[in-house]
Every structure is written in structure tokens, then in C-alpha cells.
Scaffold this active site. Structure first.
Site, PDB file in Angstrom:
ATOM      1  N   THR A 130       0.849  -1.197   0.000  1.00 40.89           N
ATOM      2  CA  THR A 130       0.000   0.000   0.000  1.00 40.89           C
ATOM      3  C   THR A 130       0.883   1.245   0.000  1.00 40.89           C
ATOM      4  O   THR A 130       0.682   2.166  -0.800  1.00 40.89           O
ATOM      5  CB  THR A 130      -0.949  -0.032   1.210  1.00 40.89           C
ATOM      6  N   ASN A 174      -4.841 -10.367  -8.262  1.00 41.25           N
ATOM      7  CA  ASN A 174      -5.119 -11.028  -6.984  1.00 41.25           C
ATOM      8  C   ASN A 174      -6.481 -11.694  -7.001  1.00 41.25           C
ATOM      9  O   ASN A 174      -6.723 -12.658  -6.290  1.00 41.25           O
ATOM     10  CB  ASN A 174      -5.050 -10.013  -5.835  1.00 41.25           C
ATOM     11  N   GLN A 220       1.448 -10.102  -6.380  1.00 40.91           N
ATOM     12  CA  GLN A 220       1.076 -11.528  -6.414  1.00 40.91           C
ATOM     13  C   GLN A 220       2.084 -12.386  -7.182  1.00 40.91           C
ATOM     14  O   GLN A 220       1.846 -13.584  -7.373  1.00 40.91           O
ATOM     15  CB  GLN A 220      -0.327 -11.683  -7.042  1.00 40.91           C
ATOM     16  N   HIS A 229       4.171 -10.137   3.017  1.00 39.86           N
ATOM     17  CA  HIS A 229       3.317 -11.207   3.560  1.00 39.86           C
ATOM     18  C   HIS A 229       2.672 -12.067   2.478  1.00 39.86           C
ATOM     19  O   HIS A 229       2.131 -13.126   2.771  1.00 39.86           O
ATOM     20  CB  HIS A 229       2.250 -10.629   4.495  1.00 39.86           C
ATOM     21  N   CYS A 238      -9.588  -7.143   0.422  1.00 39.39           N
ATOM     22  CA  CYS A 238      -9.829  -5.740   0.739  1.00 39.39           C
ATOM     23  C   CYS A 238     -11.268  -5.349   0.448  1.00 39.39           C
ATOM     24  O   CYS A 238     -11.743  -4.350   0.951  1.00 39.39           O
ATOM     25  CB  CYS A 238      -8.882  -4.854  -0.055  1.00 39.39           C
TER      26      CYS A 238
HETATM   27  N1  PLP Z   1      -1.788  -5.112  -4.697  1.00 41.79           N
HETATM   28  C1  PLP Z   1      -2.262  -6.362  -4.781  1.00 41.79           C
HETATM   29  C2  PLP Z   1      -2.384  -7.026  -6.115  1.00 41.79           C
HETATM   30  C3  PLP Z   1      -2.679  -7.035  -3.619  1.00 41.79           C
HETATM   31  O1  PLP Z   1      -3.161  -8.284  -3.702  1.00 41.79           O
HETATM   32  C4  PLP Z   1      -2.563  -6.364  -2.374  1.00 41.79           C
HETATM   33  C5  PLP Z   1      -3.055  -7.024  -1.132  1.00 41.79           C
HETATM   34  O2  PLP Z   1      -4.135  -7.614  -1.108  1.00 41.79           O
HETATM   35  C6  PLP Z   1      -2.025  -5.078  -2.342  1.00 41.79           C
HETATM   36  C7  PLP Z   1      -1.659  -4.480  -3.521  1.00 41.79           C
HETATM   37  C8  PLP Z   1      -1.855  -4.321  -1.041  1.00 41.79           C
HETATM   38  O3  PLP Z   1      -0.906  -4.978  -0.247  1.00 41.79           O
HETATM   39  P1  PLP Z   1      -0.780  -4.662   1.335  1.00 41.79           P
HETATM   40  O4  PLP Z   1      -2.172  -4.788   1.881  1.00 41.79           O
HETATM   41  O5  PLP Z   1       0.113  -5.701   1.844  1.00 41.79           O
HETATM   42  O6  PLP Z   1      -0.250  -3.294   1.478  1.00 41.79           O
END
Ligand code: PLP
Length: 389
Positions: free
Chosen positions: A85, A164, A192, A214, A334
Site C-alpha cells: 500500500t 489477486n 502476487q 506477507h 480488501c
Molecule cells: N496489490 C495487490 C495485487 C494485492 O493483492 C494487495 C493485497 O491484497 C495489495 C496491492 C496491497 O498490499 P498490502 O495490503 O500488503 O499493502
């Protein structure tokens, strides 16, 4: 597939099956060890000049070298962050600030919510955001991206490498090479990718790439941003002078060391069994569950299936499967918990009703074939039951 040991079953309660690896992956044993090691001896502030600080800084140097050697880049091109993020904010806002006169940004309808919302923010400030559509396979079209990207007007292009939600893998290599020829910066959301498909930034010459630890077995709260040397970029967030002045905030030494350890392990892992396992699972679902459909197709992540069942709300199915001991997702984590249909699924041409019927099954190392067999049996049973209820 991974060994079935206590460690490989990643601390699940007895009888539980975890098939939501695109939301997050469990901590790798090697990453946990690395975390404890750096937490024990590298706990000092890596910016301090004393001996303890230098010991902590050495962990960061080694982590940067690991990122460089696993991706075909230079150590100085990596900035450690709190997760994707933050990396995505830094890449897009930092590049937009560096090219304020080229106010067009090209992106796709397949982006994660973070990219969508950062770009919507810029749109509100007068930037022109061009969003190219997705095919029924879930991928954006390289040609459409290139047709929309003109050197005189385009400040940058920001694209998801692998979805994702559907696992769709788009043609990043061709686009990255052509945009480099046109001298248009490209940001890739590569979250991903590591550990699933090859992740080489010399083969795919993007200008920026965002990662989140993670997703490949590191702890939450640590990520990375690749910024190619000489990229047009200015710092977007005020703070201290860490990360060579590119990011403020005391470094998460243990998390970063753990993330580098996880990355090194993930990128060399043998995942050749995943594709056939996923294909076999999907074809058995389609054969045995009437009114079932695969969402997307084409080139995909080897461990992601998006499936849709006529007349069955994904949230009801998800909760039923959870009661029966199986964790899957309805679209991206999300957006789960919200009732809006996934914009990515709508972007592929699904109706709102169809988007609400879509679940995502994603697995990783430590998943065993019988996990998917059990999910299949549950789907055979529960989908018709939910239709009848
Ligand atoms: N981009 C993609 C494709 C994701 O799958 C995610 C997490 O779900 C993110 C960005 C954001 O990652 P984070 O929540 O670890 O900051």
C-alpha cells in the site's frame, strides 16, 4: 507439494483448510527464523552510528543485496516500506510529482483497490486517468495500453502484473520494453508475482515495482518498492532520511531481513505441481457441480481459481465453507465484507449478479491435493443445498 509436517500446516487449528493465499500467506519457517535472528541481534536503530546501529544496518545491506540478486537489479534500486500500500502510493505519487506537466496516467480496470484509489485521488486534482478494459480472460490488452500511451502527454503507466482476484497474468514484458523505448515510466503492482511466476526485473524492465512481504511468506507490515536508477521520482512523504533519503521512518530491520529470506526462498521454490493441480481441481468442479463456471482463463497464476456458481451468493457459500472448516475468499480481501461487486470482475464483463457469485480459491506450498479434494466434495454438496434454501 510441501511436506506435511506441523510447520508445513502453518499453525492451523486441527481440521481447518486454508485456501486464501492471495489474501495472505502464512509465515515461512525460514522467515520466522530470520525474523527472530534479526530481532535478537539487529534490534538497534539502523541509522545510528554506533556499533549496534551498524550491526542492524548490515542486515539491511544484506537484504538489499538479496532483492537485487533475485531480481536482476542493483541493491540501491530497492526502498523498503511498510507494505505494498505504501509502495504503490510512493511509486505513483512520487512519479506524478516528478512529471507534473504530463498529466495523463494509463492504467487498467484490473487494478487492486490501492492503485484505483490513488489514481482516483489524482483524477480529482485534474489528472486524466485512462483505464483500459479487460478481456474475458481477466488480462488487460498490451495493445490498448500502448495505444493510449503517448510520450508527450503520458506521465506514467501503472498496471497490475498478476491479478489477486482471478490470477490473470497480463503481457508485462512486451509493454515494459516498449514503454522503455518511449521513455514512459511504468509502475507494476507485482504483489502476487514472487514465488508463483518468474519475477525478473531485467527481463521485464519496469521503472517501478511494488511488493508486499506477507504475500510470499514474510510477516505483515513490510514491503518493498523498486525504483530503477535515474527514474523520474521525487519523495512523496516527509520524514527522516532513511533509505538514502527516499523514505522516512525507523527501519523494520527484523521484518526486512525476514522478507529478504522469504523472497530468496520463494523465487527458487519448485511450483511445477501447482498448474496441473489447479487445472484438475477446476475441471472436476465444472464436471461435478451443475451451473458452475470458471471466471477468467488464459495465462494465470498457477495456484488461483476464480469460480462462479449460478444462483449462489458467494458470501453465503464462503460462510458455509468456513463453517465446514475451509477458508476461501469472495474476491479480494480488501473488498470482502462490502456488498459492492468487484470492479475487476465487472471490468471483465461479468454482470453485478455474476460478480456476487464468484469465489476465489488460492493455495500455496503446504497445500496438499486432499485439501482441494475436500473442497470439491463440499462444493458438490453445498452449492445445490444453497440454491434450494
Ligand atoms: N496489490 C495487490 C495485487 C494485492 O493483492 C494487495 C493485497 O491484497 C495489495 C496491492 C496491497 O498490499 P498490502 O495490503 O500488503 O499493502
Amino acid at each position: 507439494m510441501g511436506k506435511i509436517s506441523e510447520g508445513a500446516r502453518f499453525g492451523l487449528e486441527p481440521g481447518r483448510i486454508y485456501l486464501d493465499w492471495n489474501a495472505t500467506a502464512p509465515l515461512r519457517a525460514s522467515a520466522r527464523e530470520a525474523w527472530l535472528e534479526a530481532g535478537a541481534v539487529g534490534w538497534a536503530n539502523a541509522n545510528s552510528l554506533h556499533r549496534e546501529g551498524r550491526i542492524a544496518a548490515e542486515f539491511l545491506t544484506r537484504a538489499r543485496e538479496t532483492f537485487a540478486s533475485t531480481t536482476g537489479t542493483s541493491p540501491g534500486e530497492w526502498v523498503f516500506t511498510s507494505g505494498a500500500t505504501e509502495s504503490i502510493h510512493a511509486a505513483i505519487l512520487g512519479c506524478a510529482a516528478a512529471r507534473p506537466t504530463r498529466r495523463r496516467i494509463v492504467t487498467s480496470l484490473g487494478e487492486h483497490a490501492v492503485v484505483r484509489s490513488v489514481l482516483a485521488g489524482l483524477e480529482g486534482q485534474g489528472w486524466e486517468i485512462v483505464r483500459v478494459g479487460l478481456g474475458p480472460d481477466g488480462a488487460w490488452s498490451a495493445q490498448e495500453v500502448l495505444d493510449a500511451s503517448h510520450p508527450e502527454t503520458t506521465g506514467m503507466v501503472s498496471l497490475i502484473w498478476a491479478s489477486n482476484e482471478t490470477g490473470a497474468v497480463s503481457e508485462v514484458e512486451e509493454v515494459a520494453k516498449e514503454l522503455r523505448r518511449r521513455r514512459i515510466p511504468l509502475h507494476l503492482d507485482a504483489v502476487q508475482v514472487p514465488g508463483r511466476i518468474p519475477f525478473g526485473l531485467s527481463v521485464v524492465p519496469a521503472t517501478f515495482a511494488s511488493l508486499s512481504g506477507h504475500k510470499f511468506g514474510a510477516p505483515k507490515g513490510v514491503g518493498a518498492l523498486f525504483i530503477r536508477r535515474a527514474a523520474p521520482w521525487t519523495r512523496w512523504m516527509a520524514g527522516g532520511e532513511q533509505e538514502r533519503g527516499r523514505r522516512g521512518g525507523t527501519s523494520n530491520v527484523a521484518g526486512i531481513h525476514s522478507m529478504a529470506t522469504a523472497l530468496a526462498e520463494a523465487v527458487v521454490a519448485d511450483v511445477s505441481a501447482w498448474n496441473p493441480l489447479r487445472d484438475d481441481f477446476e475441471s472436476r468442479v465444472l464436471a461435478r457441480v451443475p451451473g458452475s463456471h470458471r471466471v477468467g482463463g488464459g495465462v494465470r497464476l498457477p495456484q488461483t481459481s476464480a469460480l462462479r456458481f449460478d444462483g449462489v451468493e458467494s458470501s453465503a457459500l464462503l460462510l458455509r465453507l468456513d463453517d465446514l472448516g475451509i477458508a476461501v475468499s469472495s474476491g479480494s480481501a480488501c473488498t470482502s465484507g462490502r456488498t459492492d461487486p468487484s470492479p475487476v470482475l465487472l471490468g471483465m464483463g461479468l454482470t453485478s449478479g455474476q460478480a456476487h457469485q464468484t469465489i476465489r480459491v488460492s493455495f500455496g506450498d503446504g497445500t496438499i491435493p486432499s485439501d482441494l479434494d475436500l473442497l470439491l466434495d463440499r462444493l458438490v454438496q453445498e452449492v445445490p443445498a444453497l440454491r434450494g434454501s
